[in-house]
Write a protein that holds these residues in place. Structure first.
Motif, short mmCIF file in Angstrom:
data_model
loop_
_atom_site.label_atom_id
_atom_site.label_comp_id
_atom_site.label_asym_id
_atom_site.label_seq_id
_atom_site.Cartn_x
_atom_site.Cartn_y
_atom_site.Cartn_z
N ALA A 7 3.34 -12.91 -6.96
CA ALA A 7 4.00 -12.68 -5.68
C ALA A 7 5.04 -11.56 -5.79
O ALA A 7 5.18 -10.74 -4.88
N THR A 8 5.75 -11.52 -6.92
CA THR A 8 6.74 -10.47 -7.12
C THR A 8 6.10 -9.09 -7.16
O THR A 8 6.58 -8.14 -6.53
N ARG A 9 5.02 -8.97 -7.91
CA ARG A 9 4.34 -7.67 -8.01
C ARG A 9 3.77 -7.21 -6.68
O ARG A 9 3.93 -6.06 -6.27
N LEU A 10 3.09 -8.12 -5.99
CA LEU A 10 2.49 -7.75 -4.71
C LEU A 10 3.54 -7.38 -3.67
O LEU A 10 3.32 -6.50 -2.84
N SER A 11 4.69 -8.05 -3.71
CA SER A 11 5.74 -7.78 -2.72
C SER A 11 6.29 -6.37 -2.84
O SER A 11 6.89 -5.85 -1.90
N SER A 12 6.07 -5.72 -3.99
CA SER A 12 6.58 -4.36 -4.20
C SER A 12 5.58 -3.28 -3.77
O SER A 12 5.91 -2.09 -3.76
N LEU A 13 4.37 -3.70 -3.42
CA LEU A 13 3.34 -2.73 -3.02
C LEU A 13 3.60 -2.21 -1.61
O LEU A 13 3.94 -2.97 -0.71
N GLU A 14 3.44 -0.91 -1.44
CA GLU A 14 3.61 -0.32 -0.12
C GLU A 14 2.38 -0.61 0.75
O GLU A 14 1.26 -0.66 0.26
N ASP A 15 2.63 -0.76 2.03
CA ASP A 15 1.56 -0.96 3.02
C ASP A 15 0.70 -2.20 2.74
O ASP A 15 -0.47 -2.25 3.12
N LEU A 16 1.28 -3.20 2.08
CA LEU A 16 0.55 -4.45 1.88
C LEU A 16 0.40 -5.16 3.22
O LEU A 16 1.34 -5.23 4.01
N TYR A 17 -0.79 -5.67 3.47
CA TYR A 17 -1.07 -6.29 4.77
C TYR A 17 -0.34 -7.61 4.93
O TYR A 17 -0.31 -8.45 4.03
N PHE A 18 0.25 -7.79 6.13
CA PHE A 18 0.81 -9.08 6.54
C PHE A 18 0.37 -9.34 7.98
O PHE A 18 0.39 -8.42 8.81
#
Length: 265
Positions: A7-18
C-alpha cells in the motif's frame, strides 16, 4: 513483504486510479495508502483486479494465503502469466500478428505506396529500380494540377532519401537514382515516356518476376513490423498490451490444443 509495504509503494505512484467516490479523500499519500490498505484487506479480489498490474511477482506472494478464494486465485494466475517473460513474449508475438492481419485486411498500411513511403530504399532495391521512375511524375487521370505538383514534391523527397542511402552505402554513382529530368508539361512528359520505352524494356522484369519481387518486399516489411522496427509509425505499447487482440488467436490456439490432445491419444 507485508500488505502495508504494498500500500505504501502504490500510494506513491503518480496517476494511480481511484474510484470517483473516494477521489476527494485521496489527496495525500497517507490518505491514498489508507484507502489502498482498506481495500486490500476488505476485498483482495477487487484489489487485484484494480491494482494487480502494478504489482511485482514478489508482491503477489502476499496473496497466496488467499488462493482458496476462486476470484483471488484466478487473478493471481492471470497476473503471474502476464508477468512471466515467456508468456509475455508469446502474447506480444500473437497480438502483433493479429494486428498485422487487421492492417492487411484494411489494405492501406501494407499497400505499395505506404510501404515505399516508410522504406523507400528497400522498395527501390526490390521493386523500384525495375519501374518507370519518370512515369511516377506524370499527371494521372482526373488529377488536378495542384495535386500533381504536390505528388511530385513528395516523390522528389522519396528519391532524395533513396539517393542519400545509396551514397551512404557507397553505391556506384552511375547507379544513383534521381538523374531523370522531369518536364513541366504533360506533352513533353508523354514524349519522354515514349523515348524511355526501350530503356524500360531493358531494365524491367516480366510481370511474374516483378510480382515475386513485390511479394518478397512485402514479406520483409511484415517481418519488420512484427520485430518492432515500425516504432516511428505505430505505438507498439498499445498493440502489445491490447488484450482484445487475443480474441483473434485464442480460438486458434484452442483448436491446436485439441488436435494435439487427440493425436497423442
Amino acid at each position: 513483504m507485508k500488505d502495508e509495504e504494498i500500500a505504501t509503494r502504490l500510494s506513491s505512484l503518480e496517476d494511480l486510479y481511484f474510484p470517483r467516490a473516494v477521489q476527494s479523500t485521496a489527496g495525500s499519500s497517507g490518505q491514498r495508502k489508507a484507502i489502498l490498505l482498506d481495500l486490500l484487506r476488505r476485498d483482495p479480489a477487487v484489489f487485484l483486479e484494480r491494482y494487480g498490474s502494478q504489482l511485482s511477482l514478489d508482491e503477489l506472494l502476499v496473496f497466496d494465503a488467499l488462493k482458496l478464494d476462486y476470484e483471488v486465485d484466478w487473478h493471481l494466475k492471470d497476473l503471474r502469466k502476464k508477468l512471466d517473460p515467456d508468456s509475455r513474449r508469446v502474447a506480444v508475438r500473437n497480438r502483433r500478428l493479429a494486428y498485422l492481419n487487421k492492417l492487411v485486411s484494411e489494405g492501406q498500411y501494407f499497400s505499395e505506396d505506404a510501404m515505399r513511403d516508410r522504406e523507400p530504399y528497400l522498395h527501390h532495391e526490390y521493386v523500384g529500380k525495375y519501374q518507370d521512375l519518370v512515369g511516377r511524375n506524370m499527371a494521372r487521370p482526373g488529377e488536378r494540377w495542384s495535386e500533381t505538383l504536390m505528388r511530385r514534391g513528395e516523390e522528389a523527397t522519396l528519391v532524395a532519401r533513396i539517393r542519400e542511402e545509396q551514397q551512404r552505402l557507397g553505391v556506384a554513382e552511375s547507379e544513383w537514382v534521381g538523374d531523370e529530368k522531369v518536364e513541366e508539361s504533360e506533352e513533353e512528359e508523354e514524349e519522354e515516356e515514349e523515348e524511355e520505352e526501350e530503356d524500360d524494356e531493358a531494365t524491367g522484369l516480366p510481370a511474374e518476376e516483378m510480382q515475386e519481387m513485390m511479394d518478397e518486399f512485402t514479406s520483409i516489411m511484415k517481418q519488420k513490423f512484427l520485430s518492432g522496427e515500425d516504432e516511428q509509425h505505430l505505438d507498439y505499447s498499445k498493440i502489445d498490451n491490447d488484450e482484445s487482440l487475443d480474441d483473434h488467436w485464442l480460438p486458434e490456439m484452442g483448436v491446436e490444443a485439441q488436435e494435439k490432445y487427440f493425436d497423442e491419444d
